[in-house]
Design an enzyme around this catalytic site. Structure first.
Site, mmCIF file in Angstrom:
data_model
loop_
_atom_site.group_PDB
_atom_site.id
_atom_site.type_symbol
_atom_site.label_atom_id
_atom_site.label_comp_id
_atom_site.label_asym_id
_atom_site.label_seq_id
_atom_site.Cartn_x
_atom_site.Cartn_y
_atom_site.Cartn_z
ATOM 1 C CE1 TYR A 4 -4.119 -1.916 0.399
ATOM 2 C CE2 TYR A 4 -2.648 -3.382 1.598
ATOM 3 C CZ TYR A 4 -3.849 -3.154 0.948
ATOM 4 O OH TYR A 4 -4.768 -4.162 0.851
ATOM 5 C CG ASN A 52 -10.327 -2.102 -8.441
ATOM 6 O OD1 ASN A 52 -10.792 -1.577 -9.440
ATOM 7 N ND2 ASN A 52 -9.626 -3.226 -8.489
ATOM 8 C CB CYS A 56 -7.368 -4.199 -5.929
ATOM 9 S SG CYS A 56 -8.822 -5.234 -6.157
ATOM 10 C CG HIS A 57 -5.578 -9.923 -7.203
ATOM 11 N ND1 HIS A 57 -6.173 -9.325 -8.298
ATOM 12 C CD2 HIS A 57 -4.596 -10.725 -7.684
ATOM 13 C CE1 HIS A 57 -5.572 -9.755 -9.399
ATOM 14 N NE2 HIS A 57 -4.612 -10.607 -9.053
ATOM 15 C CD GLU A 100 -2.286 -12.600 -10.579
ATOM 16 O OE1 GLU A 100 -1.425 -11.894 -9.998
ATOM 17 O OE2 GLU A 100 -3.351 -12.140 -11.009
#
Length: 164
Positions: free
Chosen positions: A101, A124, A132-133, A159
């Site tokens: 952040y 978002n 945003c993850h 991912e």
């Protein structure tokens, strides 16, 4: 005048997704139990036609583990200037990478606004598409996610991000 919001629903490994768009592009991707559903939902018009074909293809490739092509056009229908700057910064985080952040706050030139950045990230409207993850706590912890922390964990594992 408020633009017409079109929507469709799609099945995914994370449950049903609701995808929304205006004539200018995609403006929302929400989980069934998403924390921040838009207030105008009753005025939406269902559209299961070709308007969402590129989004369906992108999400299918993403969930299949393939490198997705370029995103369909995005059109944030709502959001303050600050939120939009945060959402733009999120789009620079590549798959398999994370940011904190505070790094996002630094990217937008608002180093002292880490909490506000967190709030903007939470709001978002385009989960997964605007990643945003991929934003985590400074200590590597998984913090909030409007779709639920377990979905955030699933997306990051999907991912290839190594979690501590």
């Amino acid at each position: 005048m408020t633009p017409t919001i079109y929507f469709t629903t799609l099945d995914s490994p994370l449950g049903e997704l609701t995808v929304t768009a205006t004539d200018k592009g995609l403006c929302g991707l929400f989980f069934t139990d998403h924390k921040y559903w838009p207030a105008s939902k009753p005025t939406w018009q269902r559209d299961d036609g070709p308007r969402f074909d590129a989004t369906r293809q992108w999400l299918h490739a993403y969930f299949a583990g393939h490198k997705a092509r370029k995103l369909p056009p995005l059109a944030f229908a709502h959001g303050t200037e600050f939120q939009q700057r945060v959402w733009q910064a999120l789009q620079t985080i590549s798959s398999g990478q994370t940011r904190t952040y505070s790094e996002i706050a630094h990217m937008i030139g608002a180093e002292k606004a880490v909490r506000a950045v967190g709030t903007a990230i939470g709001k978002n409207p385009l989960s997964i598409l605007v990643p945003c993850h991929r934003v985590i706590g400074t200590n590597g912890s998984l913090t909030g996610f409007a779709g639920g922390v377990e979905r955030k964990r699933w997306l990051l594992i999907h991912e290839g991000v190594m979690l501590h």
